[in-house]
Design a protein around this motif. Structure first.
Motif, mmCIF file in Angstrom:
data_model
loop_
_atom_site.group_PDB
_atom_site.id
_atom_site.type_symbol
_atom_site.label_atom_id
_atom_site.label_comp_id
_atom_site.label_asym_id
_atom_site.label_seq_id
_atom_site.Cartn_x
_atom_site.Cartn_y
_atom_site.Cartn_z
ATOM 1 N N GLY A 267 0.796 -1.214 0.000
ATOM 2 C CA GLY A 267 0.000 0.000 0.000
ATOM 3 C C GLY A 267 0.830 1.266 0.000
ATOM 4 O O GLY A 267 2.064 1.235 0.073
ATOM 5 N N ALA A 268 0.143 2.390 -0.072
ATOM 6 C CA ALA A 268 0.818 3.686 -0.017
ATOM 7 C C ALA A 268 1.223 3.984 1.420
ATOM 8 O O ALA A 268 0.612 3.506 2.370
ATOM 9 N N ILE A 269 2.250 4.797 1.581
ATOM 10 C CA ILE A 269 2.742 5.094 2.920
ATOM 11 C C ILE A 269 1.755 5.997 3.659
ATOM 12 O O ILE A 269 1.108 6.863 3.071
ATOM 13 N N ARG A 270 1.637 5.767 4.950
ATOM 14 C CA ARG A 270 0.765 6.570 5.791
ATOM 15 C C ARG A 270 1.502 7.844 6.180
ATOM 16 O O ARG A 270 2.673 7.808 6.566
ATOM 17 N N THR A 271 0.844 8.975 6.080
ATOM 18 C CA THR A 271 1.488 10.256 6.358
ATOM 19 C C THR A 271 1.635 10.503 7.860
ATOM 20 O O THR A 271 0.913 9.922 8.675
ATOM 21 N N LEU A 272 2.581 11.368 8.198
ATOM 22 C CA LEU A 272 2.706 11.851 9.574
ATOM 23 C C LEU A 272 1.645 12.922 9.812
ATOM 24 O O LEU A 272 1.458 13.810 8.964
ATOM 25 N N GLN A 273 0.991 12.869 10.930
ATOM 26 C CA GLN A 273 -0.067 13.834 11.250
ATOM 27 C C GLN A 273 0.305 14.603 12.519
ATOM 28 O O GLN A 273 0.541 14.005 13.564
ATOM 29 N N ILE A 274 0.348 15.938 12.377
ATOM 30 C CA ILE A 274 0.658 16.812 13.510
ATOM 31 C C ILE A 274 -0.555 17.707 13.764
ATOM 32 O O ILE A 274 -1.039 18.380 12.849
ATOM 33 N N MET A 275 -1.047 17.694 14.994
ATOM 34 C CA MET A 275 -2.237 18.476 15.328
ATOM 35 C C MET A 275 -2.026 19.202 16.656
ATOM 36 O O MET A 275 -1.531 18.608 17.618
#
Length: 543
Positions: free
Chosen positions: A450-458
């Motif tokens: 699959g495609a890579i999962r992004t880093l999420q900053i909140m």
């Protein structure tokens, strides 16, 4: 509308009542069309097919020929003629004339038409209402290159100073709808003379994330493709040393009839089993007859003396070779039985097709970049001499290539394509592959599906109006949450902690006290080499 390839959900013939209804709807939608114009695009005595797409769009076409009409909403409210239909009847729709070829480059690239790109006639802007179908032409060429819907009326356009979007393009020259097994470029040269700059669709490259930004660490993320074992290049002599195959492109009617009979007998002997019966005629044709044709041959039932598949099968049934009956519900002839005692069957000797040995242990474990996978399929085409002799831009589909591109994607009972445009071959092949991504950090390398999962900053506010920054997805980039939390505690001089994400075992988020969303993103790019496009930020503290 047709920028990307979408598999057809269903394909069927129209009944007589549906044909009349389509003609009435077209007459209402295209008031400029005369009865003769409608006869040109919807001949009364031919079979009309409708292709249904997952997004509810319908595409109508003459069976075995080009699509002529498409319906965006599937209810007849947004009915348009295709570019093919407009080539037959250029005045079917009113047309905007472009100022020059430079503008057309954007239109046939999929962009909507803006008012500044339209050439206004000396007598002023023509009258039109919002939501009307209009076509697009280039100077010096009567053949339209695109169709779409007006976004506003002529009155509103004049009030706006002829600025903004004029036409929302629904279909254009060389988009995915334009592609058809019987497509013709008879107007293409005229379009180039009129200033149209050909904009080929770019091949989809699943490895577009190989390179990192300048100055970023070498730990790059790349999407790669496996599954190329569907197409294997047989070992042997180089292509240039292979004897040139005889190409049967200009067959006489008698030769086509003979070839049809030979393919049918070959299929009856080798691929059709008793358990497959009864077999729909369309399935017989696509899954059994066409795969039995010689390499490099385009087999067209319309070039035979029978003209139609149903009539050919009925003639074979009359001769006693097979038994067939018409399914009134499906409106097609079904193969119901085989007469193994028929003289033609008993006298026929099926061809033995040598299966070349295949290396099983290697390709299943290999990964390919997008360019490498495309190279495999094009080398196969060159090796098997599958380029269409009469049209070098087309590739003839043999059994192996057809299965690799379409097996499982074509609805049961629908006909398989017999050829494909070269510019679509690479992207179609890549779309069949399983996408993977690879992440490397130091000596550690991981490949995942699959495609890579992004880093999420909140960043969000907590009790006491304090800010808290959350970081998740670090495992995708081979970062340890606890080590990262300790590092960020020292860097930002604040308290940090880690917590397991609810419902996601083994996945953690790093919590940092304070609103450090921008500084944290910058740190991940500069220190850990994470490309910016794989970082998503959301600041909930801003109103």
């Amino acid at each position: 509308m047709f920028k990307k390839h979408v598999d057809v959900k269903a394909l069927q013939r129209l009944s007589g009542a549906d044909k009349k209804k389509l003609r009435r709807t077209a007459k209402e939608r295209f008031p400029q069309a005369s009865d003769a114009d409608l006869d040109a695009i919807l001949p009364p005595k031919v079979e009309i097919t409708v292709a249904k797409y997952p997004n509810r769009a319908l595409v109508y076409g003459i069976e075995g020929e080009c699509p002529v009409i498409f319906d965006i909403d599937g209810r007849g409210h947004e009915l348009f003629p295709t570019v093919y239909a407009l080539w037959k009847v250029p005045h079917l729709l009113p047309a905007f004339m472009l100022k020059g070829g430079e503008v057309s480059r954007y239109v046939i690239g999929g962009a909507d038409l803006m008012f500044p790109g339209i050439s206004i006639p000396p007598d002023g802007l023509p009258s039109f209402e919002a939501g009307q179908p209009w076509s697009v032409k280039v100077p010096g060429n009567p053949a339209p290159i695109a169709v779409g819907t007006t976004t506003m009326s002529s009155t509103e356009a004049l009030k706006a100073g002829l600025r903004g979007k004029a036409l929302r393009i629904a279909h254009y020259y060389r988009d995915m709808l334009w592609q058809s097994p019987d497509s013709s470029d008879e107007h293409a040269e005229g379009m180039h003379d009129g200033g149209v700059i050909s904009a080929e669709n770019a091949t989809v490259d699943v490895s577009d994330s190989h390179a990192a930004d300048p100055g970023v660490h070498s730990e790059a993320v790349e999407e790669i493709t496996d599954g190329v074992h569907e197409l294997e290049l047989p070992e042997g002599k180089p292509t240039e040393q292979q004897p040139e195959e005889k190409v049967h492109q200009n067959l006489t009617t008698e030769e086509v009839d003979s070839l049809l009979d030979k393919c049918l007998l070959q299929a009856l002997y080798t691929t059709i089993k008793e358990k497959d019966l009864p077999l729909p005629g369309s399935t017989l044709w696509s899954n059994h007859i066409l795969p039995c044709r010689p390499p490099g041959v385009t087999l067209d039932i319309k070039k035979s003396s029978h003209k139609k598949l149903s009539k050919w099968l009925q003639s074979k049934a009359s001769s006693g070779l097979i038994t067939a009956k018409e399914d009134k519900y499906k409106k097609e002839v079904m193969l119901t039985g085989i007469n193994c005692k028929h003289p033609d069957y008993m006298a026929f000797r099926p061809e033995k097709r040598v299966q070349e040995p295949v290396e099983q242990a290697t390709d299943m474990e290999k990964y390919y970049s997008g360019s490498e996978a495309s190279d495999v399929v094009f080398r196969y085409v060159e090796k098997e001499n599958l380029v269409k002799p009469t049209d070098k831009s087309k590739v003839i589909l043999d059994v192996t290539l057809c299965d690799a591109l379409y097996k499982g994607a074509i609805k049961k009972g629908s006909a398989y394509p017999t050829e494909i445009h070269k510019k679509d071959l690479g992207s179609t092949f890549l779309n069949r592959m399983q996408v993977h991504h690879r992440v490397s950090r130091g000596n550690e390398v991981v490949v995942r599906k699959g495609a890579i999962r992004t880093l999420q900053i909140m960043t969000e506010r907590r009790q006491g109006n304090k800010k808290m920054t959350r970081l998740s997805g670090v495992e995708s980039f081979l970062m340890d949450p606890d080590s990262l939390a300790s590092e960020l505690q020292k860097k930002f001089a604040c308290s940090t902690t880690t917590a397991e994400l609810p419902g996601k075992k083994g996945q953690y988020e790093v919590l940092v006290q304070g609103g450090v969303i921008d500084d944290l993103a910058k740190h991940l790019v500069e220190h850990y080499g994470v490309p910016k496009r794989f970082i998503e930020v959301l600041d909930k503290t801003k109103r």
